[in-house]
Design a protein around this motif. Structure first.
Motif, PDB file in Angstrom:
ATOM      1  N   GLY A  41       0.784  -1.230   0.000  1.00 54.95           N
ATOM      2  CA  GLY A  41       0.000   0.000   0.000  1.00 54.95           C
ATOM      3  C   GLY A  41       0.817   1.281   0.000  1.00 54.95           C
ATOM      4  N   PRO A  42       1.700   1.483   0.999  1.00 57.25           N
ATOM      5  CA  PRO A  42       2.472   2.730   1.033  1.00 57.25           C
ATOM      6  C   PRO A  42       3.371   2.914  -0.187  1.00 57.25           C
ATOM      7  N   ARG A  43       3.895   1.838  -0.697  1.00 50.97           N
ATOM      8  CA  ARG A  43       4.782   1.924  -1.859  1.00 50.97           C
ATOM      9  C   ARG A  43       3.996   2.248  -3.131  1.00 50.97           C
ATOM     10  N   LEU A  44       2.789   1.687  -3.244  1.00 52.23           N
ATOM     11  CA  LEU A  44       1.933   2.056  -4.364  1.00 52.23           C
ATOM     12  C   LEU A  44       1.568   3.530  -4.287  1.00 52.23           C
ATOM     13  N   GLY A  45       1.307   4.002  -3.065  1.00 51.23           N
ATOM     14  CA  GLY A  45       0.991   5.412  -2.881  1.00 51.23           C
ATOM     15  C   GLY A  45       2.117   6.316  -3.349  1.00 51.23           C
ATOM     16  N   LYS A  46       3.340   5.901  -3.071  1.00 50.58           N
ATOM     17  CA  LYS A  46       4.499   6.688  -3.497  1.00 50.58           C
ATOM     18  C   LYS A  46       4.630   6.696  -5.012  1.00 50.58           C
ATOM     19  N   GLU A  47       4.423   5.535  -5.642  1.00 48.76           N
ATOM     20  CA  GLU A  47       4.515   5.441  -7.102  1.00 48.76           C
ATOM     21  C   GLU A  47       3.427   6.263  -7.787  1.00 48.76           C
ATOM     22  N   LEU A  48       2.233   6.256  -7.210  1.00 47.07           N
ATOM     23  CA  LEU A  48       1.095   6.935  -7.818  1.00 47.07           C
ATOM     24  C   LEU A  48       0.918   8.370  -7.325  1.00 47.07           C
ATOM     25  N   ASN A  49       1.746   8.753  -6.342  1.00 46.53           N
ATOM     26  CA  ASN A  49       1.646  10.090  -5.734  1.00 46.53           C
ATOM     27  C   ASN A  49       0.261  10.321  -5.143  1.00 46.53           C
ATOM     28  N   GLN A  50      -0.234   9.293  -4.453  1.00 39.72           N
ATOM     29  CA  GLN A  50      -1.552   9.349  -3.836  1.00 39.72           C
ATOM     30  C   GLN A  50      -1.483   8.737  -2.440  1.00 39.72           C
ATOM     31  N   THR A  51      -2.430   9.109  -1.598  1.00 37.78           N
ATOM     32  CA  THR A  51      -2.569   8.459  -0.300  1.00 37.78           C
ATOM     33  C   THR A  51      -3.275   7.123  -0.502  1.00 37.78           C
ATOM     34  N   VAL A  52      -2.745   6.061   0.105  1.00 34.52           N
ATOM     35  CA  VAL A  52      -3.348   4.731  -0.008  1.00 34.52           C
ATOM     36  C   VAL A  52      -3.645   4.202   1.391  1.00 34.52           C
ATOM     37  N   ILE A  53      -4.869   3.747   1.599  1.00 34.43           N
ATOM     38  CA  ILE A  53      -5.245   3.172   2.892  1.00 34.43           C
ATOM     39  C   ILE A  53      -5.746   1.748   2.688  1.00 34.43           C
ATOM     40  N   VAL A  54      -5.574   0.913   3.710  1.00 35.64           N
ATOM     41  CA  VAL A  54      -6.043  -0.477   3.682  1.00 35.64           C
ATOM     42  C   VAL A  54      -7.334  -0.566   4.487  1.00 35.64           C
ATOM     43  N   ASP A  55      -8.343  -1.169   3.913  1.00 36.62           N
ATOM     44  CA  ASP A  55      -9.659  -1.293   4.529  1.00 36.62           C
ATOM     45  C   ASP A  55     -10.041  -2.768   4.606  1.00 36.62           C
ATOM     46  N   ASN A  56     -10.007  -3.337   5.808  1.00 35.65           N
ATOM     47  CA  ASN A  56     -10.379  -4.745   5.992  1.00 35.65           C
ATOM     48  C   ASN A  56     -11.894  -4.881   6.066  1.00 35.65           C
ATOM     49  N   ARG A  57     -12.447  -5.722   5.197  1.00 35.39           N
ATOM     50  CA  ARG A  57     -13.889  -5.995   5.191  1.00 35.39           C
ATOM     51  C   ARG A  57     -14.102  -7.505   5.220  1.00 35.39           C
ATOM     52  N   PRO A  58     -13.834  -8.162   6.359  1.00 31.24           N
ATOM     53  CA  PRO A  58     -13.925  -9.632   6.411  1.00 31.24           C
ATOM     54  C   PRO A  58     -15.359 -10.130   6.468  1.00 31.24           C
ATOM     55  N   GLY A  59     -15.505 -11.425   6.172  1.00 28.86           N
ATOM     56  CA  GLY A  59     -16.799 -12.072   6.333  1.00 28.86           C
ATOM     57  C   GLY A  59     -17.235 -12.859   5.119  1.00 28.86           C
ATOM     58  N   ALA A  60     -17.887 -13.995   5.393  1.00 29.31           N
ATOM     59  CA  ALA A  60     -18.513 -14.828   4.358  1.00 29.31           C
ATOM     60  C   ALA A  60     -17.519 -15.239   3.274  1.00 29.31           C
ATOM     61  N   SER A  61     -16.350 -15.729   3.709  1.00 28.78           N
ATOM     62  CA  SER A  61     -15.324 -16.209   2.766  1.00 28.78           C
ATOM     63  C   SER A  61     -14.912 -15.155   1.747  1.00 28.78           C
ATOM     64  N   GLY A  62     -14.900 -13.914   2.177  1.00 27.77           N
ATOM     65  CA  GLY A  62     -14.470 -12.834   1.298  1.00 27.77           C
ATOM     66  C   GLY A  62     -15.595 -12.146   0.554  1.00 27.77           C
ATOM     67  N   GLN A  63     -16.821 -12.626   0.712  1.00 29.34           N
ATOM     68  CA  GLN A  63     -17.953 -12.061  -0.055  1.00 29.34           C
ATOM     69  C   GLN A  63     -18.217 -10.600   0.283  1.00 29.34           C
TER      70      GLN A  63
END
Length: 309
Positions: A41-63
């Motif tokens: 995430g942070p490295r992609l943000g640096k490459e794209l010059n954007q802020t990148v955040i990780v959002d966990n949305r668990p449940g139902a085998s990934g559904q």
């Protein structure tokens, strides 16, 4: 014609990502997919010059997380980092999932591939898969195995053991390997199927014993562990992959920008070392290769689901 070309170039250049960019992980924190997202995430943000955040949305085998990305705007603000399982397999075996791998998503880059391990607690008397099968024959109550998700490779493994050994195996589903492993280590489960990253980590830490592994050949990380195929349990010569997806409708310009940034990040020596430490095989792809990998996975699992019906 010159004016048209200039206009097209300006239009392409004007297309950019909405900030912050959200990487949705459809599993709980602590698993391999989550670790990958937080590494990249942070490295992609640096490459794209954007802020990148990780959002966990668990449940139902990934559904839950996968469906959320399908419903998100295709404007470059939301991407999914998931297993092929949650994107491809789940909607094929769960009609209520409400999404389709090919119809609803754009594959924008694969990250890594991995195999699946079948493990038992260190307290188990089984030192090999044949010994585990004998144990289940003598005590049918011990024929349970935990899985981090429903369907897909874990189900294939359970079916292969049941079919070959003619024993009854009960599948117990968890919301990811991070929830499964404590139960396996503590002996509440007789056995468990996990991705290679979690399995190798626990085995190296002296917490579980791995009896077999999926795939067509032994893992370089576990050369002493036989494959299911070697042991006569056929149909388990499959692997899985981690990849990024975007909602259908993402512009080709943004897809290419994201893929270029991802492949640049995956060339970084530190990133490659970290991914190797996670017991994953680095497997970057361009957009054409990403589409081919998705099509191949969809064809395999669609055929498997059709045969099962």
């Amino acid at each position: 014609m010159g004016a048209v070309a200039v206009f097209a170039a300006l239009a392409a250049g004007a297309q950019d990502f909405k900030t912050p960019i959200k990487i949705v992980v459809p599993f709980a924190p602590g698993g391999a997919t989550d670790a990958l997202a937080r590494l990249l995430g942070p490295r992609l943000g640096k490459e794209l010059n954007q802020t990148v955040i990780v959002d966990n949305r668990p449940g139902a085998s990934g559904q839950i997380g996968t469906a959320a990305v399908k419903a998100a705007p295709a404007d470059g603000s939301t991407f999914l980092l998931a297993l092929d399982h949650s994107v491809v397999v789940v909607p094929l075996i769960t009609p209520t999932a409400g999404y389709d791998a090919v119809r609803d998503f754009v594959p924008v880059g694969q990250v890594a591939r991995f195999q699946w391990t079948f493990a038992v607690p260190l307290t188990s008397s089984a030192r090999s898969l044949p010994e585990f099968v004998d144990m289940v024959r003598k005590d049918p109550q011990s024929g349970n195995y935990g899985v981090p998700l429903q369907g897909g490779v874990p189900d294939i493994i359970g079916a292969a053991i049941t079919r070959k050994a003619n024993v009854k195996m009960e599948s117990i589903a968890f919301g990811g390997s991070a929830q499964l492993m404590p139960q396996l280590i503590g002996g509440q489960l007789a056995s468990g199927v996990t991705g290679e990253p979690e399995g190798v980590q626990m085995a190296r830490g002296g917490k579980v014993r791995i009896l077999a592994i999926s795939g067509g050949k032994r893992s370089s990380l576990l050369p002493e562990v036989p494959t299911f195929e070697e042991l006569g349990f056929t149909g388990v010569d499959v692997n899985s992959f981690n990849a990024f997806f975007a909602p259908k409708g993402l512009s080709p310009v943004l897809a290419e920008k994201f893929n270029t940034a991802l492949r640049a990040v995956l060339k970084d020596a530190e990133v490659q070392a970290r991914i190797k430490e996670m017991s994953l095989d680095l497997a970057p792809t361009d957009l054409n290769q990403s589409r081919a990998e998705l099509a191949k996975s969809y064809a395999f699992w669609n055929d498997a689901a059709t045969r099962k019906k």
